[in-house]
Design a protein around this motif. Sequence first.
Motif, PDB file in Angstrom:
ATOM      1  N   ALA A 116       4.012   6.548  -0.367  1.00 50.27           N
ATOM      2  CA  ALA A 116       2.976   7.218  -1.166  1.00 50.27           C
ATOM      3  C   ALA A 116       3.277   8.709  -1.280  1.00 50.27           C
ATOM      4  N   GLU A 153       2.783   2.726  -8.439  1.00 52.23           N
ATOM      5  CA  GLU A 153       2.979   1.910  -9.640  1.00 52.23           C
ATOM      6  C   GLU A 153       4.363   2.133 -10.239  1.00 52.23           C
ATOM      7  N   ARG A 209      -0.556  -4.293  -1.457  1.00 52.68           N
ATOM      8  CA  ARG A 209      -0.895  -3.136  -0.607  1.00 52.68           C
ATOM      9  C   ARG A 209      -0.402  -1.836  -1.231  1.00 52.68           C
ATOM     10  N   ALA A 210       0.766  -1.853  -1.856  1.00 57.45           N
ATOM     11  CA  ALA A 210       1.311  -0.645  -2.480  1.00 57.45           C
ATOM     12  C   ALA A 210       0.446  -0.217  -3.665  1.00 57.45           C
ATOM     13  N   ARG A 211       0.030  -1.168  -4.480  1.00 56.71           N
ATOM     14  CA  ARG A 211      -0.797  -0.835  -5.644  1.00 56.71           C
ATOM     15  C   ARG A 211      -2.161  -0.299  -5.223  1.00 56.71           C
ATOM     16  N   ASP A 212      -2.676  -0.804  -4.112  1.00 60.40           N
ATOM     17  CA  ASP A 212      -3.999  -0.385  -3.637  1.00 60.40           C
ATOM     18  C   ASP A 212      -3.950   0.853  -2.758  1.00 60.40           C
ATOM     19  N   TYR A 213      -2.766   1.254  -2.340  1.00 62.29           N
ATOM     20  CA  TYR A 213      -2.651   2.359  -1.394  1.00 62.29           C
ATOM     21  C   TYR A 213      -3.038   3.675  -2.057  1.00 62.29           C
ATOM     22  N   ASP A 214      -4.014   4.340  -1.499  1.00 58.27           N
ATOM     23  CA  ASP A 214      -4.476   5.649  -1.982  1.00 58.27           C
ATOM     24  C   ASP A 214      -4.560   5.673  -3.503  1.00 58.27           C
ATOM     25  N   HIS A 270       5.932   9.085  -3.825  1.00 58.17           N
ATOM     26  CA  HIS A 270       5.314   8.902  -5.141  1.00 58.17           C
ATOM     27  C   HIS A 270       4.557  10.156  -5.573  1.00 58.17           C
ATOM     28  N   GLY A 330      -2.233   4.515  -5.523  1.00 63.93           N
ATOM     29  CA  GLY A 330      -1.457   3.407  -6.083  1.00 63.93           C
ATOM     30  C   GLY A 330      -0.024   3.765  -6.398  1.00 63.93           C
TER      31      GLY A 330
END
Length: 148
Positions: free
Chosen positions: A60, A100, A91-96, A63, A98
Amino acid sequence: PKRVTVETNGTQKIKYDLRHYILNNYKFDSKMEWFWSYSPKLQSVSGEKPEKAIKLDVVADYHYLSNFGQIKPVVTHEPLAFNELESVMARARDYDFGIEWPVYLMACGATKEDQEEISREICTIALEIGYNFSARVHCAVYGNEIGT
């Protein structure tokens, strides 16, 4: 350089000096590109425990520093690998905010012969579930040689 690509397994936090460099030279300059190529190590493929191999807080941060990137896991054709991959991706898409980035699946196998055996199947599955496929060219060219 105008374009930089960093290949990473996503487990190492960015050191202060590099973070500062990216922010000052790439983050806000549309003519420059800092590109992350994140290759998470799935336990079903690599044997590494998820708590050691999947560090979404680290990814994250990557990103945040640059929206340019891709996710390139190595997978087998076994359902377990795809179940694990989907869990990591959710989990990656929902993390903080996201993560993407486009996903490119790579077939497991260290030699050209290993790659040829399952690449078509992995490519077909990738396209069916909305991902892309990427060859592991270094395996096709160098096989399992160390030091090349």
